[in-house]
Design a protein around this motif. Structure first.
Motif, PDB file in Angstrom:
ATOM      1  N   UNK A   1       0.857  -1.188   0.000  1.00 28.79           N
ATOM      2  CA  UNK A   1       0.000   0.000   0.000  1.00 28.79           C
ATOM      3  C   UNK A   1       0.892   1.236   0.000  1.00 28.79           C
ATOM      4  N   UNK A   2       0.521   2.307  -0.716  1.00 25.86           N
ATOM      5  CA  UNK A   2       1.372   3.503  -0.787  1.00 25.86           C
ATOM      6  C   UNK A   2       1.706   4.105   0.578  1.00 25.86           C
ATOM      7  N   UNK A   3       0.832   3.929   1.558  1.00 27.19           N
ATOM      8  CA  UNK A   3       1.070   4.544   2.866  1.00 27.19           C
ATOM      9  C   UNK A   3       1.942   3.678   3.782  1.00 27.19           C
ATOM     10  N   UNK A   4       2.261   2.476   3.343  1.00 28.25           N
ATOM     11  CA  UNK A   4       3.138   1.620   4.149  1.00 28.25           C
ATOM     12  C   UNK A   4       4.586   2.022   3.927  1.00 28.25           C
ATOM     13  N   UNK A   5       5.291   2.342   5.004  1.00 24.79           N
ATOM     14  CA  UNK A   5       6.706   2.700   4.935  1.00 24.79           C
ATOM     15  C   UNK A   5       7.552   1.506   5.345  1.00 24.79           C
ATOM     16  N   UNK A   6       8.486   1.145   4.483  1.00 28.88           N
ATOM     17  CA  UNK A   6       9.387   0.021   4.799  1.00 28.88           C
ATOM     18  C   UNK A   6      10.655   0.580   5.433  1.00 28.88           C
ATOM     19  N   UNK A   7      10.911   0.194   6.655  1.00 36.33           N
ATOM     20  CA  UNK A   7      12.082   0.682   7.380  1.00 36.33           C
ATOM     21  C   UNK A   7      13.355   0.045   6.835  1.00 36.33           C
ATOM     22  N   UNK A   8      14.357   0.850   6.603  1.00 37.31           N
ATOM     23  CA  UNK A   8      15.611   0.344   6.026  1.00 37.31           C
ATOM     24  C   UNK A   8      16.403  -0.517   6.998  1.00 37.31           C
ATOM     25  N   UNK A   9      16.175  -0.348   8.301  1.00 37.37           N
ATOM     26  CA  UNK A   9      16.953  -1.087   9.293  1.00 37.37           C
ATOM     27  C   UNK A   9      16.149  -2.219   9.940  1.00 37.37           C
TER      28      UNK A   9
ATOM     29  N   UNK B   1      -2.798  -6.502   1.598  1.00 36.11           N
ATOM     30  CA  UNK B   1      -1.999  -5.451   0.954  1.00 36.11           C
ATOM     31  C   UNK B   1      -2.741  -4.120   1.024  1.00 36.11           C
ATOM     32  N   UNK B   2      -4.025  -4.133   0.669  1.00 39.75           N
ATOM     33  CA  UNK B   2      -4.809  -2.899   0.653  1.00 39.75           C
ATOM     34  C   UNK B   2      -5.000  -2.325   2.048  1.00 39.75           C
ATOM     35  N   UNK B   3      -4.879  -3.170   3.066  1.00 38.91           N
ATOM     36  CA  UNK B   3      -4.967  -2.697   4.446  1.00 38.91           C
ATOM     37  C   UNK B   3      -3.642  -2.160   4.964  1.00 38.91           C
ATOM     38  N   UNK B   4      -2.575  -2.283   4.148  1.00 34.64           N
ATOM     39  CA  UNK B   4      -1.271  -1.764   4.552  1.00 34.64           C
ATOM     40  C   UNK B   4      -0.536  -2.615   5.557  1.00 34.64           C
ATOM     41  N   UNK B   5      -0.830  -3.930   5.550  1.00 40.57           N
ATOM     42  CA  UNK B   5      -0.218  -4.812   6.552  1.00 40.57           C
ATOM     43  C   UNK B   5       1.199  -5.237   6.195  1.00 40.57           C
ATOM     44  N   UNK B   6       1.576  -5.149   4.931  1.00 38.82           N
ATOM     45  CA  UNK B   6       2.918  -5.574   4.555  1.00 38.82           C
ATOM     46  C   UNK B   6       3.090  -5.642   3.057  1.00 38.82           C
ATOM     47  N   UNK B   7       4.148  -6.339   2.647  1.00 34.13           N
ATOM     48  CA  UNK B   7       4.520  -6.490   1.241  1.00 34.13           C
ATOM     49  C   UNK B   7       4.185  -7.913   0.808  1.00 34.13           C
ATOM     50  N   UNK B   8       3.679  -8.060  -0.423  1.00 31.29           N
ATOM     51  CA  UNK B   8       3.311  -9.383  -0.927  1.00 31.29           C
ATOM     52  C   UNK B   8       3.863  -9.591  -2.324  1.00 31.29           C
ATOM     53  N   UNK B   9       3.956 -10.853  -2.703  1.00 36.80           N
ATOM     54  CA  UNK B   9       4.247 -11.243  -4.081  1.00 36.80           C
ATOM     55  C   UNK B   9       2.924 -11.589  -4.742  1.00 36.80           C
ATOM     56  N   UNK B  10       2.554 -10.824  -5.777  1.00 34.56           N
ATOM     57  CA  UNK B  10       1.301 -11.081  -6.476  1.00 34.56           C
ATOM     58  C   UNK B  10       1.534 -11.102  -7.980  1.00 34.56           C
ATOM     59  N   UNK B  11       0.765 -11.930  -8.671  1.00 36.07           N
ATOM     60  CA  UNK B  11       0.829 -11.932 -10.130  1.00 36.07           C
ATOM     61  C   UNK B  11       0.182 -10.660 -10.658  1.00 36.07           C
ATOM     62  N   UNK B  12       0.535 -10.301 -11.892  1.00 29.98           N
ATOM     63  CA  UNK B  12       0.076  -9.035 -12.476  1.00 29.98           C
ATOM     64  C   UNK B  12      -1.435  -8.926 -12.488  1.00 29.98           C
ATOM     65  N   UNK B  13      -2.154 -10.057 -12.616  1.00 24.24           N
ATOM     66  CA  UNK B  13      -3.615 -10.006 -12.662  1.00 24.24           C
ATOM     67  C   UNK B  13      -4.232  -9.480 -11.371  1.00 24.24           C
ATOM     68  N   UNK B  14      -3.515  -9.639 -10.272  1.00 29.89           N
ATOM     69  CA  UNK B  14      -4.058  -9.243  -8.974  1.00 29.89           C
ATOM     70  C   UNK B  14      -3.571  -7.866  -8.522  1.00 29.89           C
TER      71      UNK B  14
END
Length: 295
Positions: free
Chosen positions: A176-184, A228-241
């Motif tokens: 989700x665009x609002x999810x920030x991934x911490x570098x550390x 993903x849409x809830x901003x819980x984390x990062x996922x691997x999804x196929x292009x259709x999804x």
């Protein structure tokens, strides 16, 4: 106004219209049909003249199909299905026997379901039993001889010469665009079930550096999409999804391999009914330029 008895719905034109929908545009449809773009456009224009209405939206920002085009697509699908079934019925070779097939959830809800239904009507003496599982489970069942064939998802580099390729697609890291991934900190990972080969590949890449930390696990694509849409984390999804507000992640994580959906036979399978089914699926792929899967 064109007289009703002078109008015709040409099969080739209807097939071109469906190909435009199926492949997302005139250019791609022309390529898979083995025609020039102008030839496809000409077929559609002749159909429009015959029906005295526009079928394709030609204004910038407009939908690909007009309301009349959308309505005709529904009829076209049914007309082509009956047309193709009639041809197959009149040229079929009588088949009998038993088929044990494996499908993934995606392939169970795709063009394959229609082809299997038609195959059953054309060959009532063939008993077809289908099991729906994840790809890794189906591949194990094939190796153990529990299935005659399976429609499975694999990485592109794993395709065998004997596999029939149904569909190819790409994998993406998304968030989700609002999810920030911490570098550390580890990347919060939204994972499919433990038997998913996406998951195994993803966790393998982070094994040495602990890049990924599983924070959510679900067996369905719909559940992962919601997370993903809830901003819980990062996922691997196929292009259709990948849709809506999802954002592609291109840093900190390696580019995922491409995917292929294939029909894979059991290594020692000798089954005339299966041969007949694969012939019909290959014929459909040649006509459509590939088979559609659900999104």
């Amino acid at each position: 106004m064109i007289e009703l008895n002078s109008r015709r719905l040409e099969i080739d034109a209807l097939r071109a219209l469906c190909a435009i929908k199926h492949h997302g545009g005139v250019t791609k449809a022309a390529s898979v049909l083995g025609l020039s773009q102008s030839a496809v456009s000409h077929k559609i224009r002749r159909l429009e003249l015959s029906l005295d209405c526009e079928l394709l939206g030609r204004k910038a920002g407009a939908s690909m199909f007009t309301p009349a085009g959308q309505e005709l697509l529904d009829y076209a699908g049914r007309i082509l299905a009956l047309h193709d079934e009639a041809l197959l019925s009149l040229s079929k070779t009588p088949l009998a026997g038993r088929l044990l097939l494996g499908l993934t959830e995606d392939t169970a809800c795709s063009d394959l379901a229609r082809i299997l239904g038609r195959f059953g009507r054309l060959h009532p003496n063939v008993s077809v039993r289908t099991k729906v599982h994840m790809s890794m489970n189906l591949r194990g069942m094939l190796e153990r001889g529990e299935l005659d064939a399976a429609m499975v998802q694999i990485f592109d580099h794993e395709v065998r010469p004997s596999d029939v390729i149904l569909y190819k697609e790409t994998l993406h890291w998304v968030k989700h665009p609002e999810l920030t991934i911490q570098s550390d900190a580890p990347v919060p990972f939204l994972s499919f079930h433990g038997e998913c080969f996406y998951r195994q590949w993803a966790l393998d890449i982070g094994r040495d550096e602990a890049l990924l930390e599983t924070v959510f696990e679900c067996s369905s694509a719909a559940g992962i999409v919601s997370a993903v849409n809830a901003g819980l984390g990062v996922a691997l999804l196929s292009a259709r999804h990948v849709h809506g507000n999802m954002q592609l992640v291109t840093d900190r994580l390696p580019a995922p391999p491409s995917l292929a959906y294939v029909i894979r036979r059991a290594r020692r399978s000798r089954n005339s009914a299966l041969d007949g089914l694969i012939v019909e699926i290959r014929r459909e792929i040649d006509r459509q330029g590939g088979l559609a899967l659900t999104g």
